[in-house]
Design an enzyme around this catalytic site. Sequence first.
Site, PDB file in Angstrom:
ATOM      1  N   HIS A 145      -7.284  -6.107   1.117  1.00 48.22           N
ATOM      2  CA  HIS A 145      -6.108  -5.277   1.360  1.00 48.22           C
ATOM      3  C   HIS A 145      -5.329  -5.708   2.601  1.00 48.22           C
ATOM      4  CE1 HIS A 145      -4.061  -1.554   0.198  1.00 48.22           C
ATOM      5  NE2 HIS A 145      -4.018  -1.166   1.466  1.00 48.22           N
ATOM      6  N   SER A 182       0.830  -1.193   0.000  1.00 45.19           N
ATOM      7  CA  SER A 182       0.000   0.000   0.000  1.00 45.19           C
ATOM      8  C   SER A 182       0.872   1.252   0.000  1.00 45.19           C
ATOM      9  CB  SER A 182      -0.971  -0.055   1.176  1.00 45.19           C
ATOM     10  OG  SER A 182      -1.989   0.904   1.050  1.00 45.19           O
ATOM     11  N   ASP A 241     -10.184  -5.695  -2.984  1.00 45.33           N
ATOM     12  CA  ASP A 241      -9.593  -4.604  -2.206  1.00 45.33           C
ATOM     13  C   ASP A 241     -10.519  -3.391  -2.276  1.00 45.33           C
ATOM     14  OD1 ASP A 241      -7.977  -2.412  -1.332  1.00 45.33           O
ATOM     15  OD2 ASP A 241      -6.166  -3.527  -1.876  1.00 45.33           O
TER      16      ASP A 241
END
Length: 281
Positions: free
Chosen positions: A259, A150, A226
């Site tokens: 995620h 991320s 996600d």
Amino acid sequence: MPIETVSTNRSHGGTQGVYTHASSATGTDMEFSVFVPDHADGEKLPVVIYLSGLTCSQANVTEKGEYRRACAELGLIFVAPDTSPRGEGVPDDAEGAYDFGLGAGFYVNATEAPFDQHYKMRDYIERELPDLIGTEFPADMSRVSIMGHSMGGHGALTIALRNPERFKAVSAFAPIVSPLNCPWGEKALTGYIGADRGAWRAYDACALIEDGARVADILVDQGTADTFLESQLKPELLVEACAKADQPLTLRMQEGYDHSYYFISSFMADHLEWHAVRLGA
């Protein structure tokens, strides 16, 4: 500079340690974790640096990343730094938001007050931490790669693109590929760097590639479930930038994955094997 040991534990035929030191880059104490596989006396091992995402510290991947078995089998040292400076006098987001300030350093060198005093994560990852690892651990610093998740994927991509001579490989899980084009990036770079979007290009993987930066290849895994995929991550922008520039990229869209570290840990060994090949492990 000396490091202090916070803890050590045996795991998978190696030693997992957590350490702290006084950072000249950030002007604060910085904590990081290192896994060192068992090895012969005098042997130097290749190194993978892992950069974590928003709200995280080194503890998230250390506890949930499931990397130690693969690192022990492949002979890789695994280094996980914190995501921002912390401590007394380190400024945070005025409203305590999760996406700016503490735990959200974005791997930049801040130029805007009051963040410019301590938020020097670019210098810390590119210069200070590798020098420390090379001094304090049995590390072959001619064989170093970088990866992240991320915000940390953003950090890994941009750091590798700016320093291809230092980092021999780069991969990412669900990276922020273009802070110029997402709310997380716009907030962070405005706050840390200022309103001049031209100055942001050094911290945007797509912009760096457009401006001529290159690495040997890039591996990215992205979950299709996600919740940040369309609004913040936008992997199609990286695909487009790489295609235009003939920059090798492998993007794997993983069906049903989100995620979280359930996603990251599922493909961690794949990434480490990919790094090991490129590091000659």
